[in-house]
Design a protein around this motif. Sequence first.
Motif, PDB file in Angstrom:
ATOM      1  N   MET A   1      18.643  48.460  66.945  1.00  8.11           N
ATOM      2  CA  MET A   1      19.559  48.627  65.727  1.00  8.11           C
ATOM      3  C   MET A   1      21.002  48.742  65.704  1.00  8.11           C
ATOM      4  O   MET A   1      21.577  47.970  65.012  1.00  8.11           O
ATOM      5  CB  MET A   1      18.921  49.534  64.786  1.00  8.11           C
ATOM      6  CG  MET A   1      17.591  49.662  64.421  1.00  8.11           C
ATOM      7  SD  MET A   1      16.926  50.829  63.262  1.00  8.11           S
ATOM      8  CE  MET A   1      17.864  50.586  61.824  1.00  8.11           C
ATOM      9  N   ALA A   2      21.337  49.625  66.816  1.00  7.37           N
ATOM     10  CA  ALA A   2      23.096  49.958  66.851  1.00  7.37           C
ATOM     11  C   ALA A   2      23.402  48.372  67.388  1.00  7.37           C
ATOM     12  O   ALA A   2      24.590  48.164  67.021  1.00  7.37           O
ATOM     13  CB  ALA A   2      23.064  50.951  67.862  1.00  7.37           C
TER      14      ALA A   2
ATOM     15  N   ALA B   1      13.713  55.899  55.110  1.00  9.92           N
ATOM     16  CA  ALA B   1      15.086  55.985  55.723  1.00  9.92           C
ATOM     17  C   ALA B   1      15.458  54.574  55.499  1.00  9.92           C
ATOM     18  O   ALA B   1      16.746  54.312  54.997  1.00  9.92           O
ATOM     19  CB  ALA B   1      15.210  56.554  56.975  1.00  9.92           C
ATOM     20  N   ALA B   2      14.976  53.496  55.929  1.00 10.67           N
ATOM     21  CA  ALA B   2      15.353  52.294  56.029  1.00 10.67           C
ATOM     22  C   ALA B   2      15.421  51.607  54.744  1.00 10.67           C
ATOM     23  O   ALA B   2      16.367  50.884  54.410  1.00 10.67           O
ATOM     24  CB  ALA B   2      14.377  51.172  56.876  1.00 10.67           C
ATOM     25  N   ALA B   3      14.347  52.092  53.893  1.00 14.73           N
ATOM     26  CA  ALA B   3      14.650  51.348  52.174  1.00 14.73           C
ATOM     27  C   ALA B   3      15.701  52.077  51.585  1.00 14.73           C
ATOM     28  O   ALA B   3      16.310  51.080  50.869  1.00 14.73           O
ATOM     29  CB  ALA B   3      13.280  51.746  51.731  1.00 14.73           C
ATOM     30  N   MET B   4      16.293  53.037  51.841  1.00 18.28           N
ATOM     31  CA  MET B   4      17.022  54.004  51.029  1.00 18.28           C
ATOM     32  C   MET B   4      18.460  53.008  51.744  1.00 18.28           C
ATOM     33  O   MET B   4      19.355  53.107  50.844  1.00 18.28           O
ATOM     34  CB  MET B   4      16.928  55.312  51.180  1.00 18.28           C
ATOM     35  CG  MET B   4      15.745  55.732  50.424  1.00 18.28           C
ATOM     36  SD  MET B   4      15.532  55.454  48.693  1.00 18.28           S
ATOM     37  CE  MET B   4      14.019  55.354  48.601  1.00 18.28           C
ATOM     38  N   GLY B   5      18.428  52.929  53.054  1.00 13.87           N
ATOM     39  CA  GLY B   5      19.688  52.320  53.425  1.00 13.87           C
ATOM     40  C   GLY B   5      19.828  51.018  52.745  1.00 13.87           C
ATOM     41  O   GLY B   5      21.173  50.635  52.413  1.00 13.87           O
ATOM     42  N   LYS B   6      18.749  50.001  52.745  1.00 12.68           N
ATOM     43  CA  LYS B   6      18.930  48.870  52.220  1.00 12.68           C
ATOM     44  C   LYS B   6      19.339  48.999  50.723  1.00 12.68           C
ATOM     45  O   LYS B   6      20.360  48.263  50.117  1.00 12.68           O
ATOM     46  CB  LYS B   6      17.608  48.193  52.334  1.00 12.68           C
ATOM     47  CG  LYS B   6      17.719  46.531  51.769  1.00 12.68           C
ATOM     48  CD  LYS B   6      16.374  45.896  51.792  1.00 12.68           C
ATOM     49  CE  LYS B   6      16.724  44.606  51.327  1.00 12.68           C
ATOM     50  NZ  LYS B   6      15.202  43.673  51.282  1.00 12.68           N
ATOM     51  N   PHE B   7      18.871  49.932  49.996  1.00 12.21           N
ATOM     52  CA  PHE B   7      19.152  50.037  48.590  1.00 12.21           C
ATOM     53  C   PHE B   7      20.622  50.548  48.317  1.00 12.21           C
ATOM     54  O   PHE B   7      21.183  50.204  47.328  1.00 12.21           O
ATOM     55  CB  PHE B   7      18.225  51.365  47.873  1.00 12.21           C
ATOM     56  CG  PHE B   7      16.860  50.662  47.988  1.00 12.21           C
ATOM     57  CD1 PHE B   7      16.395  49.551  48.260  1.00 12.21           C
ATOM     58  CD2 PHE B   7      15.610  51.712  47.574  1.00 12.21           C
ATOM     59  CE1 PHE B   7      15.086  49.134  48.057  1.00 12.21           C
ATOM     60  CE2 PHE B   7      14.397  51.453  47.435  1.00 12.21           C
ATOM     61  CZ  PHE B   7      14.122  50.094  47.561  1.00 12.21           C
TER      62      PHE B   7
ATOM     63  N   GLY C   1      21.641  55.010  57.722  1.00 10.98           N
ATOM     64  CA  GLY C   1      23.054  54.530  57.962  1.00 10.98           C
ATOM     65  C   GLY C   1      22.944  53.258  58.750  1.00 10.98           C
ATOM     66  O   GLY C   1      23.848  52.211  58.115  1.00 10.98           O
ATOM     67  N   MET C   2      22.436  53.032  59.698  1.00  9.30           N
ATOM     68  CA  MET C   2      22.357  51.715  60.472  1.00  9.30           C
ATOM     69  C   MET C   2      22.193  50.487  59.594  1.00  9.30           C
ATOM     70  O   MET C   2      22.406  49.330  59.650  1.00  9.30           O
ATOM     71  CB  MET C   2      21.904  51.750  61.719  1.00  9.30           C
ATOM     72  CG  MET C   2      22.547  52.745  62.792  1.00  9.30           C
ATOM     73  SD  MET C   2      22.097  52.460  64.494  1.00  9.30           S
ATOM     74  CE  MET C   2      20.295  53.152  64.290  1.00  9.30           C
ATOM     75  N   THR C   3      20.737  50.752  58.907  1.00 11.22           N
ATOM     76  CA  THR C   3      20.077  50.041  58.110  1.00 11.22           C
ATOM     77  C   THR C   3      21.243  49.480  56.851  1.00 11.22           C
ATOM     78  O   THR C   3      21.505  48.460  56.571  1.00 11.22           O
ATOM     79  CB  THR C   3      18.864  50.188  57.384  1.00 11.22           C
ATOM     80  OG1 THR C   3      17.944  50.669  58.242  1.00 11.22           O
ATOM     81  CG2 THR C   3      18.591  49.469  56.340  1.00 11.22           C
TER      82      THR C   3
END
Length: 497
Positions: free
Chosen positions: A228-229, A481-487, A13-15
């Motif tokens: 990140m926040a 998680a980070a990759a899917m947030g960016k996607f 979510g944060m990404t």
Amino acid sequence: MKKVVIIGGGVAGMTAGIYLQKAGFATEIYEKNAVPGGQCMGWKREGYMIDNCIHWLTGSRTGSGLHELWKEVGALGEGVELYEKEKFFTAELDGESVTFWRDKERTRKELLTLSPEDAEEINKLMDMVALAESMQVPVEKPFDKMNPIEFMKLGMSMKDMGKVMKLYSGMDIEELAERFRHPLIRRAIVDYMPPGYQAYAFIVSYATVTGGNGDIPKRGSLAMALRMAKRYQELGGKLHLNTPVEKVLINGKKAEGILLMADAGKSEQKRIEADYVICATDLNHTFTQLVDDSYMPKALRAQFEKREAYPVSSGFHVAFAVEDTVEEIKETNIFSCRPLTVGVTTADRMSINNYSYEPSFAPAECTVLQSQFIQTEEDYAYWTELAKDTEAYRKKKEELSAEALARVLEQFPELKGKIRILDVWTPATYDRYCNAYRGAYMSFVITKGAKNVTVPGCLKGVKNLFIASQWQMGPGGLPTAAAMGKFAAYRVAEAEK
């Protein structure tokens, strides 16, 4: 300026929020807990920090797209020191020990000395580990948005990994272990991961460490989540903590926003309107609570339905405070112990992890140790049922943590009088805190007979609703998680051209 509401303040979510803020959108993240981070968490007990996530951070090595992603979202970058892991783990059995070192040639030599009769398989394994160091997590754009040339470039960048997959295709870690004659090597290979993982998963995980791509950010998981926040808020994003969401509001083929859960004592629920909604939560929670399960992608539904092909695992954890520097225990160690039934699973092996690499985790001259017992879906059912009786749940945790402590002292008698229990958590804890499907802290285990699928982040039937979760690609974890947030951010930006 178009508004995007993101449900879930974990890494995904944060990404998504950070990339969307950089792209000029107005975003708001709604997180049910008091701190952001989701599974990337840690907490204080009696002046000690308990870290419950990062054993290594894939992408710590410079030169990859994932490393650049971590820098963009504030997880890594200027001022963030890394602890260089010395080893993957050490396994002990019947008075002998073997260590899978960061230096893979040191490991090769140690294995060959231990078991010359396994020379052929040892050399094959270590050669494949060297090739697997080329493995990367693709983070440039969603796979379904890649053109043939981009796919070709991706394949060429990891051509050595193809050799690993070819050699160990259709083999699980149990079968990999059986290739060796020495009982300690066989035991070590199956020790580190839950049953069912494919053989290449062990090789890739170890290669992450040997390739210098699996170091640990100093100050741990919670500190990384808070960085990140901070980055998200500095870019203008709004982070709402202690604010659980009841459901996504969908009208026809359009998501119109979200409905927050009612506060105690208030009769009206607050409606938040948005142009786009991203569900960045556990996907079982997304499709059983936030939206109707008719929106669930077919590939994801198949994984939830095929429990034997796509199992999940969790853990029973005990954290210990030690009034000593514990020099005799380095990083992660796995050893035999008196049988102990945890949940419904009886274990005769246990792990202990030393967090002395991070001085901020403990008072001066003190150390945090943690032990874990792998738990199955059946164990999850046991713990969630037990947790309905608060007192019975508390007593069982106390009983088992005391038993675990007794076994640690049997293995390390020099800790007597210096060690005490800090905290205990179970699969039910992950369920309560993160809405984790059956208490899992990773995604599905992709067994040897199952397809490794990637679930797209868009949902049929509604154009402005997206998902971002580690559950979209096995085995999950922070990089996924980070990759899917960016996607997810990519899809929103593409929709706005």
